[in-house]
Design an enzyme around this catalytic site. Structure first.
Site, PDB file in Angstrom:
ATOM      1  CG  PHE A   1      50.742  93.215  52.234  1.00  0.00           C
ATOM      2  CD1 PHE A   1      51.861  93.561  52.982  1.00  0.00           C
ATOM      3  CD2 PHE A   1      49.494  93.457  52.761  1.00  0.00           C
ATOM      4  CE1 PHE A   1      51.719  94.135  54.239  1.00  0.00           C
ATOM      5  CE2 PHE A   1      49.347  94.031  54.024  1.00  0.00           C
ATOM      6  CZ  PHE A   1      50.467  94.375  54.758  1.00  0.00           C
ATOM      7  CB  CYS A   2      52.898  93.217  45.575  1.00  0.00           C
ATOM      8  SG  CYS A   2      53.971  94.632  45.389  1.00  0.00           S
ATOM      9  CB  SER A   3      57.213  90.443  45.238  1.00  0.00           C
ATOM     10  OG  SER A   3      56.724  90.964  44.037  1.00  0.00           O
TER      11      SER A   3
ATOM     12  N   GLY B   1      56.241  95.911  46.702  1.00  0.00           N
ATOM     13  CA  GLY B   1      55.438  97.068  47.088  1.00  0.00           C
ATOM     14  C   GLY B   1      55.488  98.199  46.065  1.00  0.00           C
TER      15      GLY B   1
ATOM     16  CG  HIS C   1      53.587  88.788  51.250  1.00  0.00           C
ATOM     17  ND1 HIS C   1      54.046  87.786  52.085  1.00  0.00           N
ATOM     18  CD2 HIS C   1      52.245  88.592  51.136  1.00  0.00           C
ATOM     19  CE1 HIS C   1      53.020  87.018  52.447  1.00  0.00           C
ATOM     20  NE2 HIS C   1      51.922  87.486  51.887  1.00  0.00           N
TER      21      HIS C   1
END
Length: 107
Positions: free
Chosen positions: A7-9, A11, A39
């Protein structure tokens, strides 16, 4: 089949790393699915498609404590991807790290 979700800000950059990790898992014929997600979809994904390991991109490291508070009781290992491995897009190293987290969780 184990599910390792990154997960990141947005993707975007994590999807490159997820792809490298998936290639590595496939090369070793490991029963693992690696996917990247933004996320803000975390809660929905945990409810619908329970992952075995949650890895946060270094750029959302500040969300780690909040994520653990909300979802730590689910029994899913949650960790932040090493910034060096992330920068190098070292899929193999991050995959090994995720597998280790899953094994430790089972103990």
């Amino acid at each position: 089949m184990k599910k390792i979700y990154l997960f990141c800000s947005a993707g975007m950059s994590t999807s490159m790393l997820a792809s490298n990790m998936q290639d590595c898992a496939n090369a070793h014929t490991l029963p693992i699915v690696v996917k990247a997600h933004p996320h803000n979809k975390l809660e929905e994904i945990i409810a619908d498609d329970r992952p075995d390991c949650i890895l946060l991109g270094p750029q959302v490291k500040y969300m780690y404590n909040d994520t653990v508070q909300k979802f730590g009781s689910e029994g899913i290992p949650i960790a932040v991807i090493d910034a060096g491995d992330y920068g190098m897009m070292n899929g193999e190293k991050v995959l090994k790290y995720a597998i280790k987290l899953i094994k430790q969780q089972k103990k």
